[in-house]
Design a protein around this motif. Sequence first.
Motif, PDB file in Angstrom:
ATOM      1  N   LEU A   1     -22.372  -1.965 -19.441  1.00 61.66           N
ATOM      2  CA  LEU A   1     -23.068  -1.548 -18.053  1.00 61.66           C
ATOM      3  C   LEU A   1     -23.048   0.115 -17.962  1.00 61.66           C
ATOM      4  CD1 LEU A   1     -21.669  -4.098 -15.470  1.00 61.66           C
ATOM      5  CD2 LEU A   1     -24.058  -3.942 -16.158  1.00 61.66           C
ATOM      6  N   HIS A   2     -21.911   0.604 -18.574  1.00 62.35           N
ATOM      7  CA  HIS A   2     -21.561   2.383 -18.612  1.00 62.35           C
ATOM      8  C   HIS A   2     -22.660   2.914 -19.427  1.00 62.35           C
ATOM      9  CE1 HIS A   2     -17.967   2.035 -16.302  1.00 62.35           C
ATOM     10  NE2 HIS A   2     -17.395   1.575 -17.180  1.00 62.35           N
ATOM     11  N   THR A   3     -23.331   2.027 -20.297  1.00 60.01           N
ATOM     12  CA  THR A   3     -24.386   2.898 -21.045  1.00 60.01           C
ATOM     13  C   THR A   3     -25.577   2.827 -20.710  1.00 60.01           C
ATOM     14  OG1 THR A   3     -24.761   0.842 -22.300  1.00 60.01           O
ATOM     15  CG2 THR A   3     -22.804   2.146 -23.205  1.00 60.01           C
ATOM     16  N   ARG A   4     -25.953   1.948 -19.555  1.00 57.94           N
ATOM     17  CA  ARG A   4     -27.228   2.168 -18.868  1.00 57.94           C
ATOM     18  C   ARG A   4     -27.483   2.994 -17.769  1.00 57.94           C
ATOM     19  NH1 ARG A   4     -28.662  -4.212 -17.813  1.00 57.94           N
ATOM     20  NH2 ARG A   4     -30.579  -3.553 -17.689  1.00 57.94           N
ATOM     21  N   HIS A   5     -28.082   4.176 -18.309  1.00 60.38           N
ATOM     22  CA  HIS A   5     -28.308   5.351 -17.493  1.00 60.38           C
ATOM     23  C   HIS A   5     -29.812   5.909 -17.245  1.00 60.38           C
ATOM     24  CE1 HIS A   5     -24.036   7.081 -17.800  1.00 60.38           C
ATOM     25  NE2 HIS A   5     -24.005   5.839 -17.593  1.00 60.38           N
ATOM     26  N   GLU A   6     -30.724   4.797 -17.168  1.00 61.24           N
ATOM     27  CA  GLU A   6     -32.163   4.785 -16.971  1.00 61.24           C
ATOM     28  C   GLU A   6     -32.245   5.604 -15.516  1.00 61.24           C
ATOM     29  OE1 GLU A   6     -31.684   0.421 -18.321  1.00 61.24           O
ATOM     30  OE2 GLU A   6     -30.581   1.729 -17.024  1.00 61.24           O
ATOM     31  N   ARG A   7     -33.239   6.652 -15.840  1.00 64.45           N
ATOM     32  CA  ARG A   7     -33.453   7.436 -14.749  1.00 64.45           C
ATOM     33  C   ARG A   7     -34.282   6.957 -13.662  1.00 64.45           C
ATOM     34  NH1 ARG A   7     -29.964  10.408 -16.343  1.00 64.45           N
ATOM     35  NH2 ARG A   7     -30.392  11.885 -17.903  1.00 64.45           N
TER      36      ARG A   7
ATOM     37  N   VAL B   1     -34.207   9.254  -7.733  1.00 64.61           N
ATOM     38  CA  VAL B   1     -32.884   8.891  -7.383  1.00 64.61           C
ATOM     39  C   VAL B   1     -32.632   7.466  -8.121  1.00 64.61           C
ATOM     40  CG1 VAL B   1     -31.441   8.216  -5.686  1.00 64.61           C
ATOM     41  CG2 VAL B   1     -32.891  10.056  -5.456  1.00 64.61           C
ATOM     42  N   TYR B   2     -31.453   7.359  -8.882  1.00 63.54           N
ATOM     43  CA  TYR B   2     -31.117   6.409  -9.633  1.00 63.54           C
ATOM     44  C   TYR B   2     -29.591   5.897  -9.701  1.00 63.54           C
ATOM     45  CZ  TYR B   2     -30.181   9.956 -12.608  1.00 63.54           C
ATOM     46  OH  TYR B   2     -29.592  11.024 -13.405  1.00 63.54           O
ATOM     47  N   PRO B   3     -29.288   4.803  -9.395  1.00 65.68           N
ATOM     48  CA  PRO B   3     -27.797   4.378  -9.532  1.00 65.68           C
ATOM     49  C   PRO B   3     -27.056   4.225 -11.077  1.00 65.68           C
ATOM     50  CG  PRO B   3     -29.148   2.360  -9.238  1.00 65.68           C
ATOM     51  CD  PRO B   3     -30.030   3.442  -9.321  1.00 65.68           C
ATOM     52  N   VAL B   4     -26.074   4.739 -11.221  1.00 66.05           N
ATOM     53  CA  VAL B   4     -25.266   4.517 -12.479  1.00 66.05           C
ATOM     54  C   VAL B   4     -23.980   3.889 -12.377  1.00 66.05           C
ATOM     55  CG1 VAL B   4     -24.416   5.892 -14.322  1.00 66.05           C
ATOM     56  CG2 VAL B   4     -26.791   6.349 -13.508  1.00 66.05           C
TER      57      VAL B   4
ATOM     58  N   GLY C   1     -16.923   3.918 -10.475  1.00 65.94           N
ATOM     59  CA  GLY C   1     -17.683   3.513  -9.540  1.00 65.94           C
ATOM     60  C   GLY C   1     -19.201   3.544  -9.613  1.00 65.94           C
ATOM     61  N   ILE C   2     -19.871   3.572  -8.520  1.00 68.25           N
ATOM     62  CA  ILE C   2     -21.314   3.748  -8.724  1.00 68.25           C
ATOM     63  C   ILE C   2     -21.638   5.322  -8.217  1.00 68.25           C
ATOM     64  CG2 ILE C   2     -23.604   3.538  -7.588  1.00 68.25           C
ATOM     65  CD1 ILE C   2     -22.601   0.946  -9.491  1.00 68.25           C
ATOM     66  N   SER C   3     -22.419   6.062  -9.210  1.00 69.77           N
ATOM     67  CA  SER C   3     -22.809   7.402  -9.112  1.00 69.77           C
ATOM     68  C   SER C   3     -24.203   7.328  -8.740  1.00 69.77           C
ATOM     69  CB  SER C   3     -22.420   8.156 -10.247  1.00 69.77           C
ATOM     70  OG  SER C   3     -22.864   9.511 -10.237  1.00 69.77           O
ATOM     71  N   ILE C   4     -24.687   7.848  -7.774  1.00 68.14           N
ATOM     72  CA  ILE C   4     -26.129   8.079  -7.476  1.00 68.14           C
ATOM     73  C   ILE C   4     -26.716   9.170  -7.905  1.00 68.14           C
ATOM     74  CG2 ILE C   4     -27.937   8.331  -5.807  1.00 68.14           C
ATOM     75  CD1 ILE C   4     -26.093   6.496  -3.877  1.00 68.14           C
ATOM     76  N   GLY C   5     -27.562   9.085  -9.009  1.00 71.08           N
ATOM     77  CA  GLY C   5     -28.106  10.226  -9.731  1.00 71.08           C
ATOM     78  C   GLY C   5     -29.262  11.009  -8.887  1.00 71.08           C
ATOM     79  N   VAL C   6     -29.344  12.164  -9.092  1.00 67.30           N
ATOM     80  CA  VAL C   6     -30.611  12.745  -8.347  1.00 67.30           C
ATOM     81  C   VAL C   6     -31.095  13.798  -9.468  1.00 67.30           C
ATOM     82  CG1 VAL C   6     -31.211  14.254  -6.372  1.00 67.30           C
ATOM     83  CG2 VAL C   6     -29.297  12.729  -6.080  1.00 67.30           C
ATOM     84  N   ASN C   7     -32.183  13.472  -9.904  1.00 65.33           N
ATOM     85  CA  ASN C   7     -32.989  14.389 -11.128  1.00 65.33           C
ATOM     86  C   ASN C   7     -33.880  15.242 -10.333  1.00 65.33           C
ATOM     87  OD1 ASN C   7     -34.251  14.932 -13.359  1.00 65.33           O
ATOM     88  ND2 ASN C   7     -35.225  13.158 -13.653  1.00 65.33           N
ATOM     89  N   LEU C   8     -33.308  16.524 -10.580  1.00 65.96           N
ATOM     90  CA  LEU C   8     -34.201  17.831 -10.062  1.00 65.96           C
ATOM     91  C   LEU C   8     -35.078  18.222 -11.036  1.00 65.96           C
ATOM     92  CD1 LEU C   8     -31.165  19.529  -8.133  1.00 65.96           C
ATOM     93  CD2 LEU C   8     -33.031  17.853  -7.327  1.00 65.96           C
TER      94      LEU C   8
ATOM     95  N   ARG D   1     -17.694   0.396  -5.734  1.00 70.51           N
ATOM     96  CA  ARG D   1     -17.594   1.369  -4.852  1.00 70.51           C
ATOM     97  C   ARG D   1     -18.349   2.642  -5.093  1.00 70.51           C
ATOM     98  NH1 ARG D   1     -14.853   5.438  -7.268  1.00 70.51           N
ATOM     99  NH2 ARG D   1     -14.131   6.273  -5.474  1.00 70.51           N
ATOM    100  N   LEU D   2     -19.040   3.184  -3.843  1.00 74.17           N
ATOM    101  CA  LEU D   2     -19.947   4.403  -3.993  1.00 74.17           C
ATOM    102  C   LEU D   2     -19.109   5.621  -3.968  1.00 74.17           C
ATOM    103  CD1 LEU D   2     -22.504   5.764  -4.039  1.00 74.17           C
ATOM    104  CD2 LEU D   2     -22.375   5.573  -1.343  1.00 74.17           C
ATOM    105  N   ASN D   3     -18.938   6.055  -5.463  1.00 73.27           N
ATOM    106  CA  ASN D   3     -18.104   7.384  -5.477  1.00 73.27           C
ATOM    107  C   ASN D   3     -18.965   8.744  -5.160  1.00 73.27           C
ATOM    108  OD1 ASN D   3     -15.473   8.550  -6.846  1.00 73.27           O
ATOM    109  ND2 ASN D   3     -17.081   9.802  -7.657  1.00 73.27           N
ATOM    110  N   ASP D   4     -20.194   8.859  -5.459  1.00 71.38           N
ATOM    111  CA  ASP D   4     -20.726  10.100  -5.345  1.00 71.38           C
ATOM    112  C   ASP D   4     -22.284  10.150  -5.598  1.00 71.38           C
ATOM    113  OD1 ASP D   4     -21.696  10.653  -8.376  1.00 71.38           O
ATOM    114  OD2 ASP D   4     -19.399  10.156  -8.561  1.00 71.38           O
TER     115      ASP D   4
END
Length: 203
Positions: free
Chosen positions: A6-12, A20-23, A30-37, A99-102
């Motif tokens: 699961l840690h290796t799945r960082h699809e955008r 915006v994508y969850p990782v 925990g869960i990090s919500i990615g924001v692609n600028l 948990r939602l971390n960031d």
Amino acid sequence: MPSHQLHTRHERRFDQNRFVYPVLSRRSRGISIGVNLNPDKICNFDCIYCQVDRTRQSETRFVEFDALIAELGEMLDFVSSGEIYETEKFRDTPPELRRLNDMAFSGDGEPTTYKNFDELIAACAEVKRVRGLDDVKMVLITNASMFHRPHVERGLAILDVNNGEIWAKLEAGTAEYFKLIDRTPIAFQQILHNIAAAARVRP
């Protein structure tokens, strides 16, 4: 699926989102919500290890401010409600990592190259604030190349008052090795200066 996979799945992309994508983040546990600028995949570094495929252009070339903010709000609700763990991708997430971390500003390029960086950071902080998610961090993952620009300085100041963290990378101890690894015309000394200046403000 084992958590190490699961840690290796960082699809955008997640569902139909473009920005915006969850990782499931190993670093944040925990869960990090990615924001692609940088949906245009433009970066001022060309690191030898980069996993972004720049041979193909994304369908979305530019950040659409309102669409990004809308996606972020929906994703914060989706993760904080626990609904995310009902999806196929995240249903095997171990209980201790649910948990939602960031929210993390990174993506397919250097996020501080975004011209309205300060305005977007402020808007994202407000999305978090109105939901009462003050404990959720705002993490900037950066090569520190633009810290000296006024709009970036303003954005960093907004991070400071919104549970923000700066994860600045420094991958070389000499200018020669820096050029080998990061392959950028930006001077090694500029990166050192920017990181030191940011650290003095945030001891």
